[in-house]
Write an enzyme that holds these catalytic residues in place. Structure first.
Site, PDB file in Angstrom:
ATOM      1  CE  LYS A 201      -9.560  -8.212 -19.288  1.00 27.63           C
ATOM      2  NZ  LYS A 201     -10.035  -8.300 -20.650  1.00 27.63           N
TER       3      LYS A 201
HETATM    4  C1  LIG Z   1     -11.053  -7.820 -21.567  1.00 19.16           C
HETATM    5  C2  LIG Z   1     -11.286  -8.466 -22.875  1.00 19.16           C
HETATM    6  C3  LIG Z   1     -11.462  -7.745 -24.063  1.00 19.16           C
HETATM    7  C4  LIG Z   1     -11.631  -6.260 -24.098  1.00 19.16           C
HETATM    8  O1  LIG Z   1     -10.626  -5.563 -23.472  1.00 19.16           O
HETATM    9  P1  LIG Z   1     -10.936  -4.114 -22.820  1.00 19.16           P
HETATM   10  O2  LIG Z   1      -9.591  -3.629 -22.430  1.00 19.16           O
HETATM   11  O3  LIG Z   1     -11.857  -4.348 -21.680  1.00 19.16           O
HETATM   12  O4  LIG Z   1     -11.554  -3.283 -23.878  1.00 19.16           O
HETATM   13  C5  LIG Z   1     -11.560  -8.446 -25.245  1.00 19.16           C
HETATM   14  N1  LIG Z   1     -11.509  -9.784 -25.271  1.00 19.16           N
HETATM   15  C6  LIG Z   1     -11.368 -10.522 -24.162  1.00 19.16           C
HETATM   16  C7  LIG Z   1     -11.287 -11.999 -24.274  1.00 19.16           C
HETATM   17  C8  LIG Z   1     -11.262  -9.886 -22.921  1.00 19.16           C
HETATM   18  O5  LIG Z   1     -11.138 -10.617 -21.811  1.00 19.16           O
END
Ligand SMILES: *Cc1c(COP(=O)(O)O)cnc(C)c1O
Length: 415
Positions: A201
Site C-alpha cells: 500500500k
Molecule cells: C489491501 C486491501 C484491503 C485489505 O487490506 P489488508 O491489509 O490486506 O487486510 C481491502 N480493500 C482493498 C481495496 C485493498 O486494496
C-alpha cells in the site's frame, strides 16, 4: 519491428524496476529504525503500556481532520471493525463492489451479513451510483465503497442515495491514501474510513490498518471497542459488552507507521507525478487509462489501462504476458480474472461449517447475494484491464522504459 522479449528479443526494460516487495521501492530507513529502537528500548510492545500506537492514531487523525482514529492489525481488520460497529442483524445486506480486495467482503460475511454486489461504472471501475438503488431492499443497511486503484468513487451521488435510504457508508481507502474528492479527503466523506498499511500500500507497516471517523459511537456501540473484544477499557476493570475480535496494532507497527505517515504526502505525490508522466508518454497509443473523475485526485495504487480486444490480435492475457516479459510488473484484471463473487468462498458459501450461513439464513434472498450477481461491466473489466504495480521510487528513466515497453507490445500485436 522489434522482436518481443517473449519471442526471444531484447527486453525493453534492461534492469529491474523498483518494487514494493523490497527496499528498492519502499521508503523505509533511518526514521523507521529510530522509531523502532525507541520501542524496543522501552520494553513495551503493546499499546496498553506503550505510547506509539496512541501517537500514530493522533497523527493520522490530524492528517485527516478526523475526530477519532483507531489503529488495527490490517485493512481487513479495519473493515471488520467497521461492520462490527454497524452491528447488522444476520441476513442484513451491505452493498459492495465486485472489483475490490476480498478483504472488503470477508468482514461482511464474518458478521453474517450478505454482501450484495453492485456493478461498476465501465470507465472508472468504481461502484456505479446509477446501479445502486435497484439493489436496495428493506434489509440494506450500508454501502461499502472502495476507491479502487486510488481513484475516488462518485461520493456525492453515493451519499445522496445513502441519505435518501438512511444507509451507513463505509469508505474502503486501502488503495486511496490522501486521495481527494472535490477537495475533501477520501475516508472523511462517508461515516467511517478504513485504511490498510499492508506491504503493497501507499504507506506500510508490513500489515496494519486504521479506522477514522467523526463519531465514536452509534448503533449502541463504541467504535474503539469494535477491534478490542468489546471492552470499555476507560471505565476500568474487565467487561465485554458485545462480540468483537482483538485486532490491536502492535507498538512496532505503530512506530513504523509514524515514520511512514510523515513521508506519505511525498510518496503519494511521487506516484502521481510519475503516473502523469506515463500518461503523457502513452498519449496517442491504444492504452486507455481508467478514468479518474474530474475534480478528484487519484493516488495510483496501480497504473491501470484498458485493452480493447478489437485493437489487438492476441488475447488480452497473452498481451499482458508480453508486457511482463518486457520487464513490467503487471497483471490482467483486478482482483483477478473474475470479479469477487465468482470465488469459492462466495459461490460455494464456504463460510461456517456446512451451514452456508449467511446465505441460508431464513429470509435471505440467496439470488441477490450469491446465485445471480449480474455485473457485466465488472466481468469485462477483469478481462480487459492491465494493472501495473506503481511505485513511489520510479524515476523519469523508469517511466520512459515502461512507456517504450508498452508501445513495443502494442506495435507488435496491433490488429
Ligand atoms: C489491501 C486491501 C484491503 C485489505 O487490506 P489488508 O491489509 O490486506 O487486510 C481491502 N480493500 C482493498 C481495496 C485493498 O486494496
Amino acid at each position: 519491428m522489434e522482436k518481443l522479449a517473449i519471442d526471444g528479443g531484447r527486453k525493453a526494460i534492461a534492469g529491474t524496476l523498483p518494487t514494493f516487495r523490497d527496499a528498492s521501492g519502499r521508503s523505509l530507513g533511518a526514521e523507521e529504525i529510530g522509531q523502532l529502537t525507541e520501542v524496543i528500548q522501552s520494553g513495551s510492545l503493546s499499546f496498553l503500556s506503550g505510547t506509539k500506537t496512541a501517537e500514530f492514531e493522533r497523527r493520522f487523525a490530524e492528517v485527516y481532520g478526523a475526530k477519532i482514529a483507531v489503529a488495527v492489525s490490517s485493512g481487513t481488520a479495519a473493515l471488520h471493525a467497521a461492520v462490527t460497529y454497524l452491528n447488522p442483524e444476520p441476513g442484513d445486506e451491505i452493498l459492495v463492489s465486485p472489483i475490490t480486495d476480498m478483504g472488503s467482503v470477508i468482514p461482511i460475511l464474518a458478521q453474517l451479513a450478505v454482501p450484495v454486489f453492485v456493478d461498476v461504472d465501465p470507465l472508472t471501475q468504481n461502484m456505479d451510483p446509477a446501479k445502486i438503488e435497484a439493489s436496495i431492499t428493506p434489509r440494506t443497511k450500508a454501502i461499502l465503497v472502495t476507491h479502487i486503484y486510488g481513484n475516488p468513487a462518485d461520493m456525492d451521488a453515493i451519499m445522496a442515495i445513502a441519505d435518501r435510504h438512511d444507509l451507513f457508508v463505509i469508505e474502503d481507502c486501502a488503495q486511496a491514501h490522501l486521495a481527494t474528492y472535490k477537495g475533501r479527503l477520501c475516508g472523511t466523506i462517508g461515516h467511517l474510513g478504513c485504511f490498510s498499511f499492508q506491504q503493497s500500500k501507499h504507506m506500510t507497516t508490513g500489515d496494519g490498518g486504521m479506522v477514522i471517523a467523526n463519531e465514536d459511537h452509534r448503533f449502541g456501540r463504541e467504535l474503539r471497542q469494535c477491534p478490542d473484544k468489546g471492552w470499555p477499557r476507560t471505565k476500568g476493570g474487565r467487561d465485554h459488552l458485545f462480540l468483537a475480535p482483538n485486532y490491536h496494532m502492535t507498538e512496532l507497527q505503530a512506530a513504523v507507521g509514524i515514520a511512514q505517515l510523515a513521508k506519505l504526502r511525498k510518496m503519494v505525490d511521487a506516484r502521481r507525478r510519475s503516473a502523469f508522466q506515463l500518461t503523457a508518454h502513452l498519449e496517442g497509443s491504444k492504452a486507455r487509462p481508467v478514468k479518474i473523475l474530474p475534480d478528484t485526485t487519484g493516488t495510483f495504487f496501480f497504473y491501470t489501462f484498458r485493452l480493447d480486444s478489437a485493437e489487438i490480435r492476441v488475447s488480452t492475457a497473452d498481451f499482458v504476458k508480453a508486457l511482463v516479459a518486457e520487464g513490467i510488473d503487471c497483471f490482467l484484471g483486478y482482483p483477478g480474472k473474475v470479479p469477487l463473487y465468482r470465488y469459492p468462498v462466495i459461490q460455494d458459501a464456504a463460510t461456517f461449517g456446512t451451514s452456508g450461513f449467511p446465505y441460508t439464513l431464513p429470509g435471505v434472498n440467496d439470488s441477490a447475494g450469491r446465485r445471480q450477481p449480474v455485473c457485466p461491466q465488472a466481468e469485462r473489466a477483469c478481462t480487459e484491464t492491465v494493472c501495473i504495480w506503481w511505485n513511489e521510487c520510479f524515476t523519469e528513466v523508469h517511466i520512459e522504459q515502461i512507456a517504450t515497453a508498452v508501445r513495443k507490445v502494442f506495435a507488435a500485436y496491433a490488429a
